[in-house]
Design a protein around this motif. Structure first.
Motif, PDB file in Angstrom:
ATOM      1  N   VAL A  40       0.581  -0.997   0.229  1.00  0.00           N
ATOM      2  CA  VAL A  40       0.187  -0.003  -0.452  1.00  0.00           C
ATOM      3  C   VAL A  40       1.023   1.639   0.089  1.00  0.00           C
ATOM      4  CG1 VAL A  40      -1.649   1.477   1.631  1.00  0.00           C
ATOM      5  CG2 VAL A  40      -2.133  -0.737   0.538  1.00  0.00           C
ATOM      6  N   LYS A  41       2.113   1.062   0.472  1.00  0.00           N
ATOM      7  CA  LYS A  41       2.930   2.673   0.899  1.00  0.00           C
ATOM      8  C   LYS A  41       3.670   2.558  -0.540  1.00  0.00           C
ATOM      9  CE  LYS A  41       5.594   5.695   3.091  1.00  0.00           C
ATOM     10  NZ  LYS A  41       5.359   6.588   2.478  1.00  0.00           N
ATOM     11  N   LYS A  42       3.689   2.159  -1.395  1.00  0.00           N
ATOM     12  CA  LYS A  42       4.888   1.882  -2.389  1.00  0.00           C
ATOM     13  C   LYS A  42       3.628   2.568  -3.152  1.00  0.00           C
ATOM     14  CE  LYS A  42       8.040  -1.924  -1.663  1.00  0.00           C
ATOM     15  NZ  LYS A  42       8.944  -3.036  -2.614  1.00  0.00           N
ATOM     16  N   MET A  43       2.400   1.990  -3.613  1.00  0.00           N
ATOM     17  CA  MET A  43       0.663   2.144  -4.264  1.00  0.00           C
ATOM     18  C   MET A  43       0.897   3.850  -3.886  1.00  0.00           C
ATOM     19  SD  MET A  43      -1.277  -0.454  -5.510  1.00  0.00           S
ATOM     20  CE  MET A  43      -1.901  -1.819  -3.598  1.00  0.00           C
ATOM     21  N   GLU A  44       0.871   4.252  -2.906  1.00  0.00           N
ATOM     22  CA  GLU A  44       0.806   5.542  -2.627  1.00  0.00           C
ATOM     23  C   GLU A  44       2.460   6.613  -3.163  1.00  0.00           C
ATOM     24  OE1 GLU A  44      -1.181   5.097   1.700  1.00  0.00           O
ATOM     25  OE2 GLU A  44       0.364   4.870   2.324  1.00  0.00           O
ATOM     26  N   ASP A  45       2.982   6.346  -2.548  1.00  0.00           N
ATOM     27  CA  ASP A  45       4.299   7.045  -3.729  1.00  0.00           C
ATOM     28  C   ASP A  45       4.371   7.404  -4.583  1.00  0.00           C
ATOM     29  OD1 ASP A  45       5.127   6.971  -0.663  1.00  0.00           O
ATOM     30  OD2 ASP A  45       6.447   5.191  -0.389  1.00  0.00           O
ATOM     31  N   SER A  46       3.921   5.851  -5.520  1.00  0.00           N
ATOM     32  CA  SER A  46       3.725   6.106  -6.706  1.00  0.00           C
ATOM     33  C   SER A  46       2.757   6.576  -7.561  1.00  0.00           C
ATOM     34  CB  SER A  46       3.901   4.386  -7.417  1.00  0.00           C
ATOM     35  OG  SER A  46       2.989   3.553  -7.299  1.00  0.00           O
ATOM     36  N   GLY A  47       1.684   7.207  -6.309  1.00  0.00           N
ATOM     37  CA  GLY A  47       0.621   7.409  -6.921  1.00  0.00           C
ATOM     38  C   GLY A  47      -0.045   7.327  -7.210  1.00  0.00           C
ATOM     39  N   ILE A  48      -0.590   5.551  -7.093  1.00  0.00           N
ATOM     40  CA  ILE A  48      -1.599   4.852  -8.298  1.00  0.00           C
ATOM     41  C   ILE A  48      -2.821   4.744  -6.887  1.00  0.00           C
ATOM     42  CG2 ILE A  48      -2.748   2.353  -7.863  1.00  0.00           C
ATOM     43  CD1 ILE A  48       0.778   1.407  -8.671  1.00  0.00           C
ATOM     44  N   ILE A  49      -2.490   5.186  -5.471  1.00  0.00           N
ATOM     45  CA  ILE A  49      -3.638   5.708  -4.752  1.00  0.00           C
ATOM     46  C   ILE A  49      -3.139   6.812  -4.335  1.00  0.00           C
ATOM     47  CG2 ILE A  49      -4.381   5.058  -2.085  1.00  0.00           C
ATOM     48  CD1 ILE A  49      -2.650   1.729  -1.889  1.00  0.00           C
ATOM     49  N   LYS A  50      -4.569   7.713  -4.648  1.00  0.00           N
ATOM     50  CA  LYS A  50      -4.817   9.250  -4.548  1.00  0.00           C
ATOM     51  C   LYS A  50      -3.989   9.801  -3.390  1.00  0.00           C
ATOM     52  CE  LYS A  50      -6.167  11.112  -7.461  1.00  0.00           C
ATOM     53  NZ  LYS A  50      -6.993  12.020  -8.564  1.00  0.00           N
ATOM     54  N   GLY A  51      -5.662   8.916  -2.119  1.00  0.00           N
ATOM     55  CA  GLY A  51      -5.836   9.688  -1.228  1.00  0.00           C
ATOM     56  C   GLY A  51      -7.016   8.322  -0.728  1.00  0.00           C
ATOM     57  N   TYR A  52      -7.089   8.918   0.806  1.00  0.00           N
ATOM     58  CA  TYR A  52      -8.311   8.303   1.156  1.00  0.00           C
ATOM     59  C   TYR A  52      -9.614   9.884   2.076  1.00  0.00           C
ATOM     60  CZ  TYR A  52      -4.834   4.728   1.780  1.00  0.00           C
ATOM     61  OH  TYR A  52      -4.488   3.566   0.920  1.00  0.00           O
ATOM     62  N   LYS A  53     -11.035   9.494   1.829  1.00  0.00           N
ATOM     63  CA  LYS A  53     -12.136   9.730   2.325  1.00  0.00           C
ATOM     64  C   LYS A  53     -12.486   9.298   2.704  1.00  0.00           C
ATOM     65  CE  LYS A  53     -13.846  11.127  -2.520  1.00  0.00           C
ATOM     66  NZ  LYS A  53     -14.223  12.521  -3.973  1.00  0.00           N
ATOM     67  N   ALA A  54     -13.889  10.153   2.984  1.00  0.00           N
ATOM     68  CA  ALA A  54     -14.870  10.136   4.143  1.00  0.00           C
ATOM     69  C   ALA A  54     -16.001  10.481   2.377  1.00  0.00           C
ATOM     70  CB  ALA A  54     -15.881  10.762   5.253  1.00  0.00           C
TER      71      ALA A  54
END
Length: 147
Positions: A40-54
């Motif tokens: 998950v951290k790698k996908m966040e760092d690479s921009g695949i996961i852009k964030g989380y929201k309600a």
């Protein structure tokens, strides 16, 4: 960063429920909690996961209407609109598009008079078309792997 089948499973799990624990995701995909956290951290760092929201219910916040409004900007008014649109509290999504219209916006409004007031703000920038949303057929659909 490549998205292998395990990363897709993780993405699918997070898109269904971003609040589930890495341990729970790990049980579903066959990895340990630290292994899921690393991916998950790698996908966040690479921009695949852009964030989380309600996801917030517009009805429960007192908004009675949700609409899609298109704007066909007048000559010389598109750039000023693009600078101003971020200030409109009614706009929850705005896209610059191809075709006859320049802009498509998703908006939430308290009632019909609020809609009228908002359209009055927009008509200084161009011609508008309003479509009231009756119900969601697909809401925040997940991005799925190809094939």
């Amino acid at each position: 960063m490549p998205i292998d089948s395990v990363n897709w499973q993780i993405l699918e799990s997070l898109q269904k429920n971003a609040r589930q624990s890495f341990a729970e995701i790990g049980r579903n995909v066959g990895l340990t909690s630290p292994a899921v956290a690393e991916r998950v951290k790698k996908m966040e760092d690479s921009g695949i996961i852009k964030g989380y929201k309600a996801q917030v219910s517009y009805h429960k916040t007192g908004h009675q209407l949700k609409a899609v409004i298109t704007l066909r900007a007048f000559m010389g008014r598109l750039k000023p609109f693009l600078e101003k649109v971020r200030e409109f509290k009614e706009v929850i999504n705005c896209y610059r598009i191809t075709g006859n219209e320049n802009i498509i916006m998703e908006v939430v409004l308290y009632d019909q008079s609020h809609l009228e007031e908002f359209i009055d703000k927009l008509i200084t920038y161009g011609e508008t078309k309003t479509h009231i949303i009756l119900s969601n057929v697909v809401d925040q659909g997940p991005i799925k792997r190809r094939g």
